[in-house]
Design an enzyme around this catalytic site. Structure first.
Site, mmCIF file in Angstrom:
data_model
loop_
_atom_site.group_PDB
_atom_site.id
_atom_site.type_symbol
_atom_site.label_atom_id
_atom_site.label_comp_id
_atom_site.label_asym_id
_atom_site.label_seq_id
_atom_site.Cartn_x
_atom_site.Cartn_y
_atom_site.Cartn_z
ATOM 1 N N LEU A 1 14.891 47.816 -14.490
ATOM 2 C CA LEU A 1 14.700 47.546 -15.908
ATOM 3 C C LEU A 1 15.813 48.101 -16.791
ATOM 4 C CD1 LEU A 1 10.812 47.958 -16.081
ATOM 5 C CD2 LEU A 1 12.158 45.914 -15.611
ATOM 6 N N GLY B 1 7.967 49.384 -7.025
ATOM 7 C CA GLY B 1 8.703 48.910 -5.861
ATOM 8 C C GLY B 1 7.933 48.002 -4.918
ATOM 9 N N HIS C 1 12.056 37.492 -11.731
ATOM 10 C CA HIS C 1 11.452 37.586 -13.064
ATOM 11 C C HIS C 1 10.051 36.968 -13.007
ATOM 12 C CE1 HIS C 1 11.284 38.004 -17.370
ATOM 13 N NE2 HIS C 1 10.748 36.797 -17.410
HETATM 14 C C1 GAR Z 1 7.800 42.747 -11.180
HETATM 15 O O1 GAR Z 1 6.737 41.980 -11.639
HETATM 16 C C2 GAR Z 1 9.117 42.116 -11.591
HETATM 17 O O2 GAR Z 1 9.101 40.715 -11.546
HETATM 18 C C3 GAR Z 1 9.246 42.609 -13.008
HETATM 19 O O3 GAR Z 1 8.827 43.970 -12.953
HETATM 20 C C4 GAR Z 1 7.865 44.100 -11.900
HETATM 21 C C5 GAR Z 1 8.301 45.217 -10.980
HETATM 22 O O4 GAR Z 1 7.330 45.527 -10.023
HETATM 23 N N1 GAR Z 1 10.580 42.468 -13.489
HETATM 24 C C6 GAR Z 1 10.879 42.121 -14.732
HETATM 25 O O5 GAR Z 1 10.047 41.955 -15.605
HETATM 26 C C7 GAR Z 1 12.376 41.947 -15.000
HETATM 27 N N2 GAR Z 1 12.597 41.281 -16.243
HETATM 28 P P1 GAR Z 1 7.689 46.298 -8.681
HETATM 29 O O6 GAR Z 1 8.443 47.570 -9.056
HETATM 30 O O7 GAR Z 1 6.343 46.610 -8.077
HETATM 31 O O8 GAR Z 1 8.512 45.391 -7.800
#
Ligand code: GAR
Length: 207
Positions: A94, A15, A113
């Site tokens: 996800l 998050g 992304h």
């Molecule tokens: C982030 O890097 C986001 O861009 C990626 O997951 C991570 C979540 O981190 N999302 C994807 O890869 C979607 N295809 P967070 O929970 O610390 O925000």
């Protein structure tokens, strides 16, 4: 009619992007929007703790609790509707969303992304896997994209992109960190305000 667009942030993990949105709101950098709900598809997501600390209502809907994708999405819709949500932000969310779901919110769902779409995106590209693929391909720049969500994975209209260099000694983890800090945490609040403001404008015109 509310004077701020009501936003739900959908999360699955740590998050940090949610935190960037909460911090932006706290600093007055999200004047057209209000985060009214944080919805997680994992009960153990640390993002839920961040929401609680910020005093934002939370809800959990886990796919395995429901017999079908449709029932899972129905449960999410119930939460979204009961909080009067007008705009969704996928911030490290996800789980798969079906076309039935995305069609209900045309140009009202944002996603962040961690690559420069159309590179390293679509099915199977999430989290560290994106950065592993970028390093394996040997690209010299990477970055992040904020885009609208439609029925095509990572295929909706692009709103904002930002690039950073890939350095010779990068690991997937160091590249991920640079892209989060310099791209994702900057772009996502900016895009959220852009879309929240344009939805307020639309509502005024509809009255
Ligand atoms: C982030 O890097 C986001 O861009 C990626 O997951 C991570 C979540 O981190 N999302 C994807 O890869 C979607 N295809 P967070 O929970 O610390 O925000």
């Amino acid at each position: 009619m509310s004077d701020r667009t009501r936003i739900a942030v959908l999360v699955s993990g740590g998050g940090t992007n949610l935190q960037a949105l909460l911090d932006a709101q706290q600093r007055g950098q999200l004047p057209s929007g209000e985060i009214v709900l944080v919805l997680s598809n994992r009960a153990d997501a640390y993002a839920l703790e961040r929401a609680r600390k910020a005093g934002v209502p939370t809800a959990v809907t886990e796919r395995r609790q429901y017999p079908t994708q449709a029932a899972f999405e129905e449960a999410m819709l119930k939460e979204i509707e009961s909080h009067g949500v007008q705009m969704l932000i996928l911030a490290g969310f996800l789980a798969i969303l079906s076309e039935d779901f995305t069609r209900r919110f045309p140009e009202r769902i944002l996603n962040v992304h961690p690559s420069l779409i159309p590179a390293f995106c679509g099915k199977g590209f999430y989290g560290l896997k994106v950065h592993e693929a970028a390093l394996a391909r040997g690209v010299k720049v990477s970055g992040a994209t904020v885009h609208f969500v439609n029925e095509i994975p990572d295929g909706g209209r692009i709103l904002l992109q930002k690039a950073v260099p890939v350095l010779p000694d990068d690991t997937p983890e160091t590249l991920q960190k640079r892209i989060m800090q310099e791209c994702e945490w900057v772009l996502l609040p900016q895009a959220a305000e852009m879309v929240a403001a344009s939805l307020l404008d639309q509502n005024e015109k509809e009255i």
